[in-house]
Design a protein around this motif. Sequence first.
Motif, mmCIF file in Angstrom:
data_model
loop_
_atom_site.group_PDB
_atom_site.id
_atom_site.type_symbol
_atom_site.label_atom_id
_atom_site.label_comp_id
_atom_site.label_asym_id
_atom_site.label_seq_id
_atom_site.Cartn_x
_atom_site.Cartn_y
_atom_site.Cartn_z
ATOM 1 N N ALA A 33 0.831 -1.208 0.000
ATOM 2 C CA ALA A 33 0.000 0.000 0.000
ATOM 3 C C ALA A 33 0.862 1.253 0.000
ATOM 4 N N LEU A 34 2.136 1.095 0.341
ATOM 5 C CA LEU A 34 3.103 2.183 0.254
ATOM 6 C C LEU A 34 4.206 1.772 -0.707
ATOM 7 N N ARG A 35 4.509 2.667 -1.647
ATOM 8 C CA ARG A 35 5.675 2.492 -2.529
ATOM 9 C C ARG A 35 6.630 3.629 -2.175
ATOM 10 N N PRO A 36 7.500 3.447 -1.173
ATOM 11 C CA PRO A 36 8.321 4.553 -0.679
ATOM 12 C C PRO A 36 9.134 5.205 -1.793
ATOM 13 N N HIS A 37 9.219 6.528 -1.708
ATOM 14 C CA HIS A 37 9.938 7.299 -2.727
ATOM 15 C C HIS A 37 11.361 7.549 -2.242
ATOM 16 N N VAL A 38 12.333 6.957 -2.935
ATOM 17 C CA VAL A 38 13.717 7.063 -2.480
ATOM 18 C C VAL A 38 14.352 8.402 -2.832
ATOM 19 N N ILE A 53 10.562 -3.416 7.036
ATOM 20 C CA ILE A 53 9.294 -3.226 7.751
ATOM 21 C C ILE A 53 8.096 -3.626 6.889
ATOM 22 N N GLY A 54 8.365 -4.077 5.637
ATOM 23 C CA GLY A 54 7.290 -4.656 4.844
ATOM 24 C C GLY A 54 7.046 -4.070 3.479
ATOM 25 N N HIS A 55 7.746 -2.988 3.112
ATOM 26 C CA HIS A 55 7.534 -2.356 1.807
ATOM 27 C C HIS A 55 8.591 -2.863 0.826
ATOM 28 N N ASP A 56 8.178 -3.580 -0.198
ATOM 29 C CA ASP A 56 9.167 -4.176 -1.097
ATOM 30 C C ASP A 56 9.113 -3.618 -2.518
ATOM 31 N N THR A 57 8.213 -2.665 -2.778
ATOM 32 C CA THR A 57 8.212 -1.946 -4.056
ATOM 33 C C THR A 57 8.586 -0.498 -3.768
ATOM 34 N N PHE A 58 9.316 0.120 -4.704
ATOM 35 C CA PHE A 58 9.839 1.458 -4.444
ATOM 36 C C PHE A 58 9.617 2.379 -5.637
ATOM 37 N N THR A 59 9.536 3.671 -5.321
ATOM 38 C CA THR A 59 9.459 4.728 -6.324
ATOM 39 C C THR A 59 10.817 5.406 -6.425
ATOM 40 N N THR A 202 -0.146 14.186 1.936
ATOM 41 C CA THR A 202 -1.514 13.693 1.725
ATOM 42 C C THR A 202 -1.612 12.192 2.005
ATOM 43 N N PHE A 203 -0.674 11.664 2.792
ATOM 44 C CA PHE A 203 -0.539 10.216 2.933
ATOM 45 C C PHE A 203 -1.802 9.530 3.438
ATOM 46 N N ASP A 204 -2.618 10.226 4.222
ATOM 47 C CA ASP A 204 -3.802 9.604 4.826
ATOM 48 C C ASP A 204 -5.090 10.196 4.293
ATOM 49 N N GLN A 215 2.961 7.119 -2.751
ATOM 50 C CA GLN A 215 4.387 7.277 -3.044
ATOM 51 C C GLN A 215 5.107 8.192 -2.050
ATOM 52 N N ALA A 216 4.807 8.124 -0.788
ATOM 53 C CA ALA A 216 5.419 9.018 0.202
ATOM 54 C C ALA A 216 6.895 8.678 0.414
ATOM 55 N N GLY A 217 7.692 9.719 0.710
ATOM 56 C CA GLY A 217 9.112 9.509 0.982
ATOM 57 C C GLY A 217 9.635 10.317 2.152
ATOM 58 N N SER A 218 9.250 11.591 2.236
ATOM 59 C CA SER A 218 9.806 12.490 3.246
ATOM 60 C C SER A 218 9.423 12.103 4.669
ATOM 61 N N TYR A 219 8.342 11.346 4.832
ATOM 62 C CA TYR A 219 7.861 10.964 6.162
ATOM 63 C C TYR A 219 8.947 10.325 7.019
ATOM 64 N N ALA A 220 9.891 9.626 6.394
ATOM 65 C CA ALA A 220 10.904 8.885 7.156
ATOM 66 C C ALA A 220 11.841 9.815 7.914
#
Length: 332
Positions: A33-38, A53-59, A202-204, A215-220
Amino acid sequence: MQIHDLPTPALTIDADAFDRNLATMATVHPGRALRPHVKAHKCTALAAAQQAIGHDTFTCATPREIVGMAAAGVGTELLLANETVDDTRLRAMAELDVPVIVAVDSDATVDAATRNGITACLIDVNVGLPRCGIAPDEAGRLADRARRAGLDVRGVMGYEGHLMMVRERDERLTAVEQSMELLLRAHRDVGGPIVSAGGTGTFDQHGSTGVTEVQAGSYALMDIDYGRQGLPFEQAVFVVGTVISVSEGWSVADVGLKALGMDHGKPAVADGSVWFCSDEHLTYAPTERPQVGDRVQVVPSHIDPTMAMHDTAWIVRGDEVIDRWPVDLRGW
């Protein structure tokens, strides 16, 4: 090693705040459900923590990020959420062992992808940000052309980046829903299993809009701009500087324009007010007069370009340095 042993300016990541940010996001958007943006961090070690932590697809934003992620063995599917017609870079991505999807928004980007061996794409749709993306009403036509050219059209993507910093939550939610209506309208014509959108701001706010991944990234790591949004994420990154000059009314630290992304405005310091930055200097009015040699923590206003200015991220817990992560995806 302690923080005071680091040569400055030094980019540091608070390990505990970082872990909490990852856990908070994974609770809302688990797994795919999350494709983290590198692009937000440009660091394969950090991406590996997101995968753990469970996210295996990436942007990714650049072909270099795609190739670097594949070389590091991080990610089971990589999306280039950006258009490119560079034959060399497209071929390099097509030759990777990991599946790669590219964004297309024109006949030219479709042609470039197919002649260089790319096999899958998303139709990039303009949902209000005047950047890349085809008009929603043209998305179906482009998808048909892409399929005729041999591409597997996996769905659509649309980035509502113009809404990330809308201060009022209700106003932001209404605007996001309007943007997603455009994306879903395009998706009805395009088809495919993926509806990709969103970011940290706008993640939620996608709810039942039909978005399948964010495609959130900055949250980390966070920054000043996102810190003003009332999001449930903590500031985890700081650029540590050394006070190099003290005058009556102001002090200077060695954290300047070459260590900070400044496109979103001035950085901040905990114990004072920043006046301005120059190439190698940060001039600020301290709450209490420091001594030359003291350390100061600087909060960047924009995390993405700040990360790209450093070759190392120092992982810290309290005053202790516990690890060192190369920012290995920076540059082109």
